[in-house]
Motif scaffolding. Structure first.
Motif, PDB file in Angstrom:
ATOM      1  N   ALA A 161       0.840  -1.209   0.000  1.00 52.44           N
ATOM      2  CA  ALA A 161       0.000   0.000   0.000  1.00 52.44           C
ATOM      3  C   ALA A 161       0.873   1.257   0.000  1.00 52.44           C
ATOM      4  CB  ALA A 161      -0.925  -0.018   1.219  1.00 52.44           C
ATOM      5  N   TRP A 162       1.960   1.216   0.771  1.00 63.01           N
ATOM      6  CA  TRP A 162       2.888   2.368   0.833  1.00 63.01           C
ATOM      7  C   TRP A 162       3.490   2.650  -0.540  1.00 63.01           C
ATOM      8  CZ3 TRP A 162       4.291   5.999   4.379  1.00 63.01           C
ATOM      9  CH2 TRP A 162       5.449   6.731   4.107  1.00 63.01           C
ATOM     10  N   ASN A 163       4.009   1.584  -1.150  1.00 60.73           N
ATOM     11  CA  ASN A 163       4.626   1.713  -2.477  1.00 60.73           C
ATOM     12  C   ASN A 163       3.589   2.221  -3.491  1.00 60.73           C
ATOM     13  OD1 ASN A 163       6.072   1.399  -4.844  1.00 60.73           O
ATOM     14  ND2 ASN A 163       6.559  -0.757  -4.555  1.00 60.73           N
ATOM     15  N   ALA A 164       2.391   1.609  -3.458  1.00 54.22           N
ATOM     16  CA  ALA A 164       1.354   1.970  -4.445  1.00 54.22           C
ATOM     17  C   ALA A 164       0.954   3.444  -4.314  1.00 54.22           C
ATOM     18  CB  ALA A 164       0.130   1.078  -4.269  1.00 54.22           C
ATOM     19  N   LEU A 165       0.812   3.915  -3.090  1.00 55.87           N
ATOM     20  CA  LEU A 165       0.373   5.306  -2.915  1.00 55.87           C
ATOM     21  C   LEU A 165       1.514   6.298  -3.123  1.00 55.87           C
ATOM     22  CD1 LEU A 165      -1.898   5.079   0.273  1.00 55.87           C
ATOM     23  CD2 LEU A 165      -2.634   5.406  -2.090  1.00 55.87           C
ATOM     24  N   PHE A 166       2.613   6.097  -2.405  1.00 56.90           N
ATOM     25  CA  PHE A 166       3.586   7.182  -2.260  1.00 56.90           C
ATOM     26  C   PHE A 166       4.839   7.033  -3.129  1.00 56.90           C
ATOM     27  CE2 PHE A 166       1.443   6.805   1.948  1.00 56.90           C
ATOM     28  CZ  PHE A 166       0.615   7.910   1.789  1.00 56.90           C
ATOM     29  N   VAL A 167       5.122   5.807  -3.589  1.00 55.16           N
ATOM     30  CA  VAL A 167       6.308   5.626  -4.435  1.00 55.16           C
ATOM     31  C   VAL A 167       5.830   5.550  -5.889  1.00 55.16           C
ATOM     32  CG1 VAL A 167       8.412   4.301  -4.832  1.00 55.16           C
ATOM     33  CG2 VAL A 167       7.444   4.427  -2.511  1.00 55.16           C
ATOM     34  N   ALA A 168       5.255   4.417  -6.291  1.00 48.01           N
ATOM     35  CA  ALA A 168       4.792   4.282  -7.677  1.00 48.01           C
ATOM     36  C   ALA A 168       3.642   5.242  -7.981  1.00 48.01           C
ATOM     37  CB  ALA A 168       4.353   2.842  -7.931  1.00 48.01           C
ATOM     38  N   GLY A 169       2.763   5.458  -6.995  1.00 46.50           N
ATOM     39  CA  GLY A 169       1.549   6.259  -7.237  1.00 46.50           C
ATOM     40  C   GLY A 169       1.735   7.749  -7.064  1.00 46.50           C
ATOM     41  N   SER A 170       2.883   8.178  -6.544  1.00 48.51           N
ATOM     42  CA  SER A 170       3.235   9.610  -6.414  1.00 48.51           C
ATOM     43  C   SER A 170       2.180  10.447  -5.688  1.00 48.51           C
ATOM     44  CB  SER A 170       3.479  10.229  -7.802  1.00 48.51           C
ATOM     45  OG  SER A 170       4.402   9.491  -8.534  1.00 48.51           O
ATOM     46  N   ALA A 171       1.395   9.833  -4.791  1.00 45.10           N
ATOM     47  CA  ALA A 171       0.358  10.613  -4.083  1.00 45.10           C
ATOM     48  C   ALA A 171       1.012  11.603  -3.108  1.00 45.10           C
ATOM     49  CB  ALA A 171      -0.575   9.675  -3.331  1.00 45.10           C
ATOM     50  N   LYS A 172       0.385  12.782  -3.021  1.00 45.45           N
ATOM     51  CA  LYS A 172       0.866  13.842  -2.118  1.00 45.45           C
ATOM     52  C   LYS A 172      -0.322  14.286  -1.269  1.00 45.45           C
ATOM     53  CE  LYS A 172       4.923  14.497  -4.265  1.00 45.45           C
ATOM     54  NZ  LYS A 172       4.850  13.282  -5.073  1.00 45.45           N
ATOM     55  N   PRO A 173      -0.061  14.975  -0.143  1.00 43.15           N
ATOM     56  CA  PRO A 173      -1.198  15.488   0.622  1.00 43.15           C
ATOM     57  C   PRO A 173      -2.169  16.221  -0.300  1.00 43.15           C
ATOM     58  CG  PRO A 173       0.827  15.885   1.808  1.00 43.15           C
ATOM     59  CD  PRO A 173       1.225  15.315   0.472  1.00 43.15           C
ATOM     60  N   GLY A 174      -3.444  15.908  -0.163  1.00 40.64           N
ATOM     61  CA  GLY A 174      -4.457  16.524  -1.020  1.00 40.64           C
ATOM     62  C   GLY A 174      -4.812  15.694  -2.238  1.00 40.64           C
ATOM     63  N   SER A 175      -3.999  14.692  -2.573  1.00 36.12           N
ATOM     64  CA  SER A 175      -4.302  13.843  -3.742  1.00 36.12           C
ATOM     65  C   SER A 175      -5.586  13.043  -3.486  1.00 36.12           C
ATOM     66  CB  SER A 175      -3.176  12.831  -3.992  1.00 36.12           C
ATOM     67  OG  SER A 175      -1.992  13.462  -4.381  1.00 36.12           O
ATOM     68  N   SER A 176      -6.235  12.656  -4.580  1.00 36.13           N
ATOM     69  CA  SER A 176      -7.385  11.763  -4.479  1.00 36.13           C
ATOM     70  C   SER A 176      -6.950  10.368  -4.906  1.00 36.13           C
ATOM     71  CB  SER A 176      -8.518  12.262  -5.374  1.00 36.13           C
ATOM     72  OG  SER A 176      -8.051  12.429  -6.699  1.00 36.13           O
ATOM     73  N   VAL A 177      -7.477   9.336  -4.197  1.00 39.72           N
ATOM     74  CA  VAL A 177      -7.095   7.955  -4.511  1.00 39.72           C
ATOM     75  C   VAL A 177      -8.340   7.080  -4.547  1.00 39.72           C
ATOM     76  CG1 VAL A 177      -4.808   8.209  -3.493  1.00 39.72           C
ATOM     77  CG2 VAL A 177      -6.654   7.330  -2.088  1.00 39.72           C
ATOM     78  N   LEU A 178      -8.283   6.051  -5.377  1.00 40.46           N
ATOM     79  CA  LEU A 178      -9.360   5.052  -5.458  1.00 40.46           C
ATOM     80  C   LEU A 178      -8.813   3.724  -4.955  1.00 40.46           C
ATOM     81  CD1 LEU A 178     -12.126   3.919  -6.395  1.00 40.46           C
ATOM     82  CD2 LEU A 178     -11.106   3.630  -8.679  1.00 40.46           C
ATOM     83  N   LEU A 179      -9.538   3.120  -4.015  1.00 36.79           N
ATOM     84  CA  LEU A 179      -9.130   1.851  -3.430  1.00 36.79           C
ATOM     85  C   LEU A 179     -10.207   0.822  -3.726  1.00 36.79           C
ATOM     86  CD1 LEU A 179      -8.061   3.389   0.001  1.00 36.79           C
ATOM     87  CD2 LEU A 179      -6.668   3.080  -2.070  1.00 36.79           C
ATOM     88  N   LEU A 180      -9.797  -0.306  -4.316  1.00 34.72           N
ATOM     89  CA  LEU A 180     -10.765  -1.330  -4.717  1.00 34.72           C
ATOM     90  C   LEU A 180     -10.884  -2.400  -3.645  1.00 34.72           C
ATOM     91  CD1 LEU A 180      -9.874  -1.839  -8.492  1.00 34.72           C
ATOM     92  CD2 LEU A 180     -11.463  -0.232  -7.430  1.00 34.72           C
ATOM     93  N   GLY A 181     -12.104  -2.569  -3.122  1.00 34.90           N
ATOM     94  CA  GLY A 181     -12.347  -3.602  -2.125  1.00 34.90           C
ATOM     95  C   GLY A 181     -11.894  -3.189  -0.738  1.00 34.90           C
ATOM     96  N   THR A 182     -12.121  -4.112   0.192  1.00 35.83           N
ATOM     97  CA  THR A 182     -11.792  -3.835   1.591  1.00 35.83           C
ATOM     98  C   THR A 182     -10.899  -4.949   2.154  1.00 35.83           C
ATOM     99  OG1 THR A 182     -13.866  -4.888   2.220  1.00 35.83           O
ATOM    100  CG2 THR A 182     -13.859  -2.473   2.047  1.00 35.83           C
ATOM    101  N   GLY A 183     -10.025  -5.479   1.299  1.00 32.67           N
ATOM    102  CA  GLY A 183      -9.079  -6.500   1.749  1.00 32.67           C
ATOM    103  C   GLY A 183      -7.867  -5.861   2.407  1.00 32.67           C
ATOM    104  N   GLY A 184      -6.847  -6.687   2.616  1.00 30.88           N
ATOM    105  CA  GLY A 184      -5.681  -6.255   3.366  1.00 30.88           C
ATOM    106  C   GLY A 184      -4.972  -5.056   2.767  1.00 30.88           C
TER     107      GLY A 184
END
Ligand SMILES: NC(=O)c1ccc[n+]([C@@H]2O[C@H](COP(=O)([O-])OP(=O)(O)OC[C@H]3O[C@@H](n4cnc5c(N)ncnc54)[C@H](OP(=O)(O)O)[C@@H]3O)[C@@H](O)[C@H]2O)c1
Length: 339
Positions: free
Chosen positions: A148-171
């Motif tokens: 999740a860390w890699n997906a959001l902040f490394v590969a996904g380049s998310a920054k404070p204020g970014s919008s993200v879509l999360l699929l499902g409620t698994g781990g």
């Protein structure tokens, strides 16, 4: 010591409880008494013979573990007895860019994993556990947490204020939700269950969509974002969701391909789906030890707690596999091994 073994392809019925002598340490190894081992979708894939590069012999499954160092080899400087540690997904991927050599081996897939009373491995394969988390919680960082860390902040380049879509409620997705909330991101969660979506909102989801009720859920994501789409998608669905995730991605945004819970078959994507909006499509596999260490620091500073769905005893490992396979969970399934 007690452990479990399974051979890739033998299915969940192939899980066996075994007794093994403890092995002596080499100079760079540590012996870790495992307190908790968390389960991941990949452990089902391994059992069912769908995990890449699996050996033809039985091994101790699971990659996620938290425990205490009880013995160190003569050359070990990273840890001493009594230290609380967690496993690093790829023992050889310390930092920097990925390479086939760095990701050739992971716990519970190519070498023995954590569903055992103890693990013996190089001191490089462990990271100090985050302060403030119980072993059951800390055991969920090495796979779902770091992914999740890699997906959001490394590969996904998310920054404070970014919008993200999360699929499902698994781990992975609930780890991403906790990280997103703590980092000031706006998270949209898609799930098959209204009850789970209500729980996701209580955990901080800004908006939710039921993908069963709305099969064209990408349109709802576009509506919720005023037509813009989200900056980052944590794409765990694969075959059945990838094309929709791309449509839900904002121009300049990133779809991070993490998993394939809906299938591994080919996906038809027109080049224009990426070109027009200059969108990025990037795959990831877990993360490096350096990413895990960044996650540990963030967990300590932010005080976030992973979402634990259910804890099983060591002698209930088969039931834990069955629970994960039933896919009714909300967050992590963990096996408590010692204290
Ligand atoms: N690339 C990597 O390094 C990496 C690391 C970890 C995991 N993964 C992969 O990522 C995927 C998820 O892993 P996990 O451990 O988080 O699995 P998990 O805990 O079993 O969660 C899977 C979730 O997927 C959701 N889902 C199922 N069908 C869906 C659909 N059509 N649309 C949207 N969501 C759907 C379900 O959520 P609801 O019940 O809420 O509908 C389910 O709870 C797996 O494929 C796994 O192998 C990859």
């Amino acid at each position: 010591m007690k452990a479990y073994q399974i051979k890739a392809g033998d299915g969940l019925a192939g899980l066996r409880s075994i007794e093994r002598p403890s092995t002596d340490l080499t100079a760079n190894q540590v012996r870790v008494r495992i307190a908790a081992a968390a389960m991941n979708y990949r452990d089902l894939s391994f059992a069912n013979g769908q995990f890449h590069n699996s050996p033809g012999h039985p091994l101790v499954p699971l990659v996620d573990g938290c425990g205490e160092v009880v013995e160190v080899g003569s050359g070990v400087t990273r840890f001493k007895s009594g230290n609380k540690v967690i496993t690093s997904y790829y023992p050889r991927w310390i930092d920097g860019a990925i390479s086939p050599l760095k990701t050739a081996v992971s716990f519970g897939a190519q070498v023995d994993g954590t569903l055992a009373e103890e693990v013996v491995a190089s001191d490089e394969a462990f990271v100090t556990a985050p302060l403030g988390l119980a072993p059951i919680e800390a055991s969920t960082l090495p796979c779902a947490g770091v992914t999740a860390w890699n997906a959001l902040f490394v590969a996904g380049s998310a920054k404070p204020g970014s919008s993200v879509l999360l699929l499902g409620t698994g781990g992975v997705s609930l780890w991403a939700l906790m990280l997103a909330k703590a980092a000031g991101l706006s998270a949209i969660v898609a799930s098959s269950s209204d009850d789970k979506l209500e729980r996701a909102r209580a955990l901080g989801a800004a908006a939710t969509v039921n993908y069963r009720v709305m099969p064209e859920w990408q349109d709802e994501v576009l509506r919720l974002t005023g037509g813009a789409g989200v900056d980052t998608v944590v794409e765990v669905g694969g075959e059945g969701t990838l094309a929709r995730s791309l449509k839900a991605t904002a121009p300049g945004g990133t779809t991070v391909v993490v998993g394939r819970v809906t299938g591994s078959g080919p996906v038809s994507i027109e080049p224009g789906a990426l070109i027009g909006g200059a969108k990025r499509l990037v795959g990831i596999t877990a993360g490096s030890r350096a990413m895990l260490e960044q996650l540990v620091r963030f967990v300590e500073v932010s005080g976030i707690r992973p979402v634990i769905d259910r804890v099983f005893r060591f002698d209930e490992a088969a039931a834990a596999y069955g629970h994960l396979a039933a896919s009714q969970h909300f967050g992590k399934t963990v096996i408590e091994i010692g204290s």
